[in-house]
Motif scaffolding. Structure first.
Motif, PDB file in Angstrom:
ATOM      1  N   ASP A   1     -72.534 -56.040 -16.372  1.00  0.00           N
ATOM      2  CA  ASP A   1     -71.653 -55.084 -15.679  1.00  0.00           C
ATOM      3  C   ASP A   1     -71.104 -55.703 -14.392  1.00  0.00           C
ATOM      4  O   ASP A   1     -69.916 -55.563 -14.080  1.00  0.00           O
TER       5      ASP A   1
ATOM      6  N   ALA B   1     -68.502 -58.301 -15.296  1.00  0.00           N
ATOM      7  CA  ALA B   1     -67.246 -57.659 -15.715  1.00  0.00           C
ATOM      8  C   ALA B   1     -66.462 -57.172 -14.502  1.00  0.00           C
ATOM      9  O   ALA B   1     -65.232 -57.330 -14.434  1.00  0.00           O
ATOM     10  N   GLU B   2     -67.150 -56.593 -13.529  1.00  0.00           N
ATOM     11  CA  GLU B   2     -66.482 -56.112 -12.313  1.00  0.00           C
ATOM     12  C   GLU B   2     -65.885 -57.280 -11.524  1.00  0.00           C
ATOM     13  O   GLU B   2     -64.745 -57.212 -11.051  1.00  0.00           O
TER      14      GLU B   2
ATOM     15  N   SER C   1     -64.999 -60.132 -12.748  1.00  0.00           N
ATOM     16  CA  SER C   1     -63.891 -60.649 -13.537  1.00  0.00           C
ATOM     17  C   SER C   1     -62.623 -59.819 -13.311  1.00  0.00           C
ATOM     18  O   SER C   1     -61.519 -60.367 -13.160  1.00  0.00           O
ATOM     19  N   GLU C   2     -62.779 -58.513 -13.279  1.00  0.00           N
ATOM     20  CA  GLU C   2     -61.624 -57.639 -13.010  1.00  0.00           C
ATOM     21  C   GLU C   2     -61.049 -57.917 -11.623  1.00  0.00           C
ATOM     22  O   GLU C   2     -59.825 -57.998 -11.455  1.00  0.00           O
ATOM     23  N   ASN C   3     -61.932 -58.058 -10.642  1.00  0.00           N
ATOM     24  CA  ASN C   3     -61.463 -58.335  -9.279  1.00  0.00           C
ATOM     25  C   ASN C   3     -60.757 -59.692  -9.202  1.00  0.00           C
ATOM     26  O   ASN C   3     -59.728 -59.826  -8.527  1.00  0.00           O
TER      27      ASN C   3
ATOM     28  N   THR D   1     -59.193 -61.180 -11.617  1.00  0.00           N
ATOM     29  CA  THR D   1     -57.898 -61.019 -12.290  1.00  0.00           C
ATOM     30  C   THR D   1     -56.894 -60.357 -11.354  1.00  0.00           C
ATOM     31  O   THR D   1     -55.733 -60.796 -11.246  1.00  0.00           O
ATOM     32  N   ASP D   2     -57.316 -59.316 -10.660  1.00  0.00           N
ATOM     33  CA  ASP D   2     -56.428 -58.633  -9.703  1.00  0.00           C
ATOM     34  C   ASP D   2     -55.981 -59.588  -8.598  1.00  0.00           C
ATOM     35  O   ASP D   2     -54.792 -59.644  -8.242  1.00  0.00           O
TER      36      ASP D   2
ATOM     37  N   ASP E   1     -55.902 -62.853  -8.723  1.00  0.00           N
ATOM     38  CA  ASP E   1     -55.043 -63.874  -9.325  1.00  0.00           C
ATOM     39  C   ASP E   1     -53.611 -63.362  -9.464  1.00  0.00           C
ATOM     40  O   ASP E   1     -52.655 -64.091  -9.149  1.00  0.00           O
TER      41      ASP E   1
END
Length: 114
Positions: free
Chosen positions: A80, A83-84, A86-88, A90-91, A93
């Motif tokens: 978890d 994943a968090e 990774s999302e951050n 991506t944002d 980037d």
């Protein structure tokens, strides 16, 4: 005499008192065989030791099961978190790409202003 000699040789080779089995003198009854009561007692003792071993094994398996559940829960938590992150990432980037384009546009436009 011969019987005694053979028994002594057997004892020397195999160890222990083989007279208890009385295999060579069939006329004399074997008085030293274990009685049924002794055999049952030995069986009870062997079963008790096996039960104790099984209980110890069961306790070890139960501990391993608990450890497995704890490890699984920790992995779920770590997944978890990953994943968090990774999302951050991506944002961030996407924002960096957007800002890089803006900087490139400004740099391009500024090259004409000289």
């Amino acid at each position: 005499m011969e019987h005694e000699h053979i028994m002594n040789e057997r004892n020397a080779l195999l160890g222990g008192d083989l007279n208890t089995y009385n295999t060579l003198n069939e006329k004399e009854p074997a008085r030293t065989f274990l009685k049924n009561v002794d055999l049952k007692q030995q069986q009870r003792q062997a079963i008790k030791e096996q039960d104790e071993g099984i209980e110890a094994l069961s306790a070890a398996i139960q501990r391993q099961k608990q450890m497995g559940h704890a490890i699984s829960n920790e992995i779920d938590t770590q997944n978890d978190i990953i994943a968090e992150i990774s999302e951050n990432v991506t944002d961030v980037d996407i924002r960096i790409q957007h800002e890089t384009k803006r900087v490139n546009r400004i740099t391009y436009k500024s090259s004409f202003c000289r």
